[in-house]
Write a protein that holds these residues in place. Structure first.
Motif, PDB file in Angstrom:
ATOM      1  N   VAL A 170     -10.849   1.270  -8.642  1.00 30.92           N
ATOM      2  CA  VAL A 170      -9.780   2.157  -8.196  1.00 30.92           C
ATOM      3  C   VAL A 170      -8.993   1.568  -7.024  1.00 30.92           C
ATOM      4  O   VAL A 170      -7.785   1.806  -6.915  1.00 30.92           O
ATOM      5  N   ALA A 171      -9.636   0.800  -6.151  1.00 35.06           N
ATOM      6  CA  ALA A 171      -8.910   0.241  -5.003  1.00 35.06           C
ATOM      7  C   ALA A 171      -7.716  -0.612  -5.430  1.00 35.06           C
ATOM      8  O   ALA A 171      -6.610  -0.445  -4.883  1.00 35.06           O
ATOM      9  N   PRO A 172      -7.857  -1.531  -6.406  1.00 37.17           N
ATOM     10  CA  PRO A 172      -6.658  -2.265  -6.859  1.00 37.17           C
ATOM     11  C   PRO A 172      -5.612  -1.349  -7.488  1.00 37.17           C
ATOM     12  O   PRO A 172      -4.404  -1.571  -7.301  1.00 37.17           O
ATOM     13  N   LEU A 173      -6.059  -0.331  -8.230  1.00 36.57           N
ATOM     14  CA  LEU A 173      -5.099   0.616  -8.809  1.00 36.57           C
ATOM     15  C   LEU A 173      -4.349   1.364  -7.724  1.00 36.57           C
ATOM     16  O   LEU A 173      -3.150   1.638  -7.855  1.00 36.57           O
ATOM     17  N   GLN A 174      -5.043   1.671  -6.639  1.00 34.60           N
ATOM     18  CA  GLN A 174      -4.394   2.386  -5.539  1.00 34.60           C
ATOM     19  C   GLN A 174      -3.336   1.511  -4.871  1.00 34.60           C
ATOM     20  O   GLN A 174      -2.287   2.019  -4.435  1.00 34.60           O
ATOM     21  N   VAL A 175      -3.600   0.214  -4.787  1.00 36.56           N
ATOM     22  CA  VAL A 175      -2.596  -0.692  -4.226  1.00 36.56           C
ATOM     23  C   VAL A 175      -1.323  -0.668  -5.074  1.00 36.56           C
ATOM     24  O   VAL A 175      -0.213  -0.584  -4.547  1.00 36.56           O
ATOM     25  N   LEU A 176      -1.483  -0.727  -6.396  1.00 30.87           N
ATOM     26  CA  LEU A 176      -0.325  -0.672  -7.293  1.00 30.87           C
ATOM     27  C   LEU A 176       0.392   0.666  -7.192  1.00 30.87           C
ATOM     28  O   LEU A 176       1.628   0.722  -7.161  1.00 30.87           O
ATOM     29  N   ALA A 177      -0.393   1.756  -7.153  1.00 30.46           N
ATOM     30  CA  ALA A 177       0.215   3.084  -7.042  1.00 30.46           C
ATOM     31  C   ALA A 177       0.948   3.240  -5.714  1.00 30.46           C
ATOM     32  O   ALA A 177       2.036   3.823  -5.650  1.00 30.46           O
ATOM     33  N   GLY A 178       0.348   2.727  -4.646  1.00 30.89           N
ATOM     34  CA  GLY A 178       0.997   2.802  -3.337  1.00 30.89           C
ATOM     35  C   GLY A 178       2.290   2.013  -3.295  1.00 30.89           C
ATOM     36  O   GLY A 178       3.283   2.444  -2.692  1.00 30.89           O
ATOM     37  N   HIS A 179       2.300   0.849  -3.948  1.00 28.47           N
ATOM     38  CA  HIS A 179       3.515   0.041  -3.990  1.00 28.47           C
ATOM     39  C   HIS A 179       4.632   0.773  -4.748  1.00 28.47           C
ATOM     40  O   HIS A 179       5.788   0.799  -4.310  1.00 28.47           O
ATOM     41  N   ALA A 180       4.268   1.376  -5.890  1.00 31.22           N
ATOM     42  CA  ALA A 180       5.261   2.131  -6.668  1.00 31.22           C
ATOM     43  C   ALA A 180       5.778   3.325  -5.872  1.00 31.22           C
ATOM     44  O   ALA A 180       6.978   3.637  -5.899  1.00 31.22           O
ATOM     45  N   HIS A 181       4.880   3.996  -5.161  1.00 34.74           N
ATOM     46  CA  HIS A 181       5.286   5.132  -4.331  1.00 34.74           C
ATOM     47  C   HIS A 181       6.214   4.676  -3.214  1.00 34.74           C
ATOM     48  O   HIS A 181       7.200   5.346  -2.880  1.00 34.74           O
ATOM     49  N   GLY A 182       5.922   3.511  -2.644  1.00 34.21           N
ATOM     50  CA  GLY A 182       6.783   2.977  -1.598  1.00 34.21           C
ATOM     51  C   GLY A 182       8.180   2.653  -2.106  1.00 34.21           C
ATOM     52  O   GLY A 182       9.175   2.905  -1.424  1.00 34.21           O
ATOM     53  N   ALA A 183       8.253   2.085  -3.328  1.00 36.68           N
ATOM     54  CA  ALA A 183       9.565   1.790  -3.910  1.00 36.68           C
ATOM     55  C   ALA A 183      10.353   3.073  -4.155  1.00 36.68           C
ATOM     56  O   ALA A 183      11.575   3.121  -3.944  1.00 36.68           O
ATOM     57  N   ASN A 184       9.662   4.115  -4.591  1.00 42.10           N
ATOM     58  CA  ASN A 184      10.319   5.404  -4.784  1.00 42.10           C
ATOM     59  C   ASN A 184      10.806   5.972  -3.457  1.00 42.10           C
ATOM     60  O   ASN A 184      11.916   6.522  -3.370  1.00 42.10           O
ATOM     61  N   THR A 185       9.996   5.836  -2.414  1.00 37.08           N
ATOM     62  CA  THR A 185      10.386   6.320  -1.086  1.00 37.08           C
ATOM     63  C   THR A 185      11.583   5.550  -0.557  1.00 37.08           C
ATOM     64  O   THR A 185      12.482   6.126   0.082  1.00 37.08           O
ATOM     65  N   LEU A 186      11.624   4.245  -0.819  1.00 39.97           N
ATOM     66  CA  LEU A 186      12.762   3.444  -0.389  1.00 39.97           C
ATOM     67  C   LEU A 186      14.053   3.942  -1.029  1.00 39.97           C
ATOM     68  O   LEU A 186      15.113   3.960  -0.391  1.00 39.97           O
TER      69      LEU A 186
END
Length: 483
Positions: free
Chosen positions: A237-253
């Motif tokens: 799950v930790a690697p999946l969370q990194v990917l999810a966090g990156h996608a969330h960051g792009a959405n926030t941007l």
């Protein structure tokens, strides 16, 4: 004292305090409910009692945590009417029905099946009991869905109108619920709850592995299994969370670039082009008054690469945001780094566990166990740091770009808000401190054959106890960590 702190600041402090206390419980129960469902499913499929013993062991902890989550959540509803009456009046027509849907779907589902899950194992069939466990797990996930829908709408509002009185009203419920940030935020939060649970389970397993090693005893099967399952969850799950966090960051941007600028510490904009991409600021001292990052340690161009997948991409800074619309950078900047730093440690621990597992030393690697023990509460810290990042980064708005926090508070005097804040601090630390101590005490004994669930029954020594608690032997934590 009250002359120097405004009622608005005190109201924000009170909300931050109570929501922080509240969310640590759902952050654990959502993941723990799913873990219990997996354990019971494995027991039914394999017939091995070790899974049943683990189920009963963690079911007692789930019952206490769930109860504290319910009690702390009730307070949140009252605050909307006391400290944030203007916000409730203006945004209530949108968020009120969503909160009601959470109660009608999720909470009723959890409450309806919780009693069967906690006390019905010996009274109903195995399959019916497993169905009740599944319903409770589903209810916790549905609860997260509705709460995240409410919170996300406040960040990326759509599907609304505003009437002559300044009240929001809904033009499309689909657009309100599935607003632009909601899917990203939901995945990010759910993965965070699973990681939080994995770290707690892994920390408890590591404690008992270290304790058995110090005593010269072979670890019990239940301890080995729960530590192994926790490490699998962290590794996956930790690697999946990194990917999810990156996608969330792009959405926030895309929808809240000012928040990203605060998170990254970009006081100035970067025009892009050759040599003009934004750096990745690793550390620094934000100075909001001078609008500069002091003593910064940065990696050139990597900021643009992470945010826009292009080292030459332009990145807007806070100089493109009106001064009155800027979030406090120091809080957002450092809370984001705390969250990311803990995430990196989770990745490292997951990778280390895979290496130890491949070498056949997962249960005979004391330094890995020490790391897992220290990381036990880290999920809660990361979750709180993440919420601080996203909520403080939304300031100075409650509904982003539409309703300011200063215009959302009730017209209360500072002493009244301060009095309730002090009362909350005293009561919360007393009540929830006692509950947390009891949970830690439950974790203090190792899962054993014949584990009793959250009911009155006999322990392995034949003594009848409430909640089936077996007293844990006194062990010096410093001696274990220093072994």
């Amino acid at each position: 004292m009250f002359d120097t702190i405004s009622a608005l600041t005190l109201a924000r402090m009170q909300f931050a305090f109570t929501i922080s206390f509240h969310f640590i419980f759902p952050a654990f129960t959502i993941g723990l409910a799913s873990y219990l469902m997996v354990l019971e499913g494995l027991w039914l499929r394999s017939g091995r009692d070790v899974y049943l013993n683990l189920f009963k062991y963690w079911l007692k902890i789930f019952a206490i945590t769930f109860g504290m989550g319910v009690v702390s959540g009730i307070v949140m509803a009252y605050q909307f009417g006391t400290n944030w009456a203007v916000f409730s009046d203006k945004a209530g027509p949108v968020i009120g029905p969503l909160m009601a849907y959470e109660v009608l779907t999720a909470f009723f589902l959890e409450a309806g099946f919780l009693g069967v899950m906690l006390f019905g194992l010996e009274k109903v069939g195995k399959k019916l009991h497993f169905a009740a466990t599944c319903m409770v797990a589903l209810g916790t996930a549905i609860s997260a869905f509705w709460i995240i829908a409410v919170n996300s709408w406040m960040h990326t509002p759509q599907g609304y109108g505003i009437n002559a009185d300044g009240q929001f009203f809904t033009t499309s419920w689909i657009e309100v619920i599935f607003n632009p940030s909601m899917p990203y935020r939901l995945v990010h939060v759910l993965l965070a709850t699973y990681l939080t649970t994995a770290l707690v389970v892994g920390g408890a397993g590591a404690w008992h592995l270290l304790k058995d090693r110090r005593a010269g005893n072979a670890p019990r099967e239940g301890t080995r299994i729960m530590f192994s399952m926790a490490m699998w969850m962290a590794a996956i799950v930790a690697p999946l969370q990194v990917l999810a966090g990156h996608a969330h960051g792009a959405n926030t941007l895309e929808y809240q670039p000012a928040k990203i600028a605060a998170m990254e510490g970009h006081y100035r904009s970067y025009p892009g082009g050759p040599g003009g991409g934004a750096p990745l600021i690793l550390f620094g001292i934000p100075d909001d008054q001078a609008q500069v990052m002091r003593y910064k340690v940065e990696v050139p161009l990597v900021g643009s690469l992470i945010l826009k997948n292009d080292i030459k991409a332009p990145i807007d800074g806070l100089d493109k945001v009106a001064p009155e619309d800027r979030a406090p950078v120091p809080i957002v900047f450092w809370s984001f780094r705390i969250m990311v730093g803990i995430g990196i440690l989770m990745l490292a621990m997951g990778g280390w566990s895979l290496w130890a597992r491949w070498r056949g030393r997962l249960h005979d690697s004391p330094w890995l166990h020490r790391l897992a023990l220290v990381m036990g509460p880290a999920g809660f810290v990361a979750v709180l740091a993440g919420w601080v990042t996203t909520e403080v980064g939304r300031q100075p708005f409650t509904v982003f770009g539409l309703l300011r926090t200063a215009d959302s508070a009730s017209p209360l005097a500072a002493p009244a808000v301060a009095a309730s804040l002090l009362a909350f601090i005293v009561v919360y630390f007393a009540v929830f401190g006692a509950g947390t101590w009891f949970i830690i005490k439950l974790m203090g004994h190792e899962p054993h054959p014949g584990e009793t669930g959250p009911t009155r029954g006999q322990g392995p020594d034949g003594i009848t106890r409430t909640a089936g608690i077996t007293p844990a032997p006194q062990v010096d934590p410093d001696a274990i960590l220093a072994e």
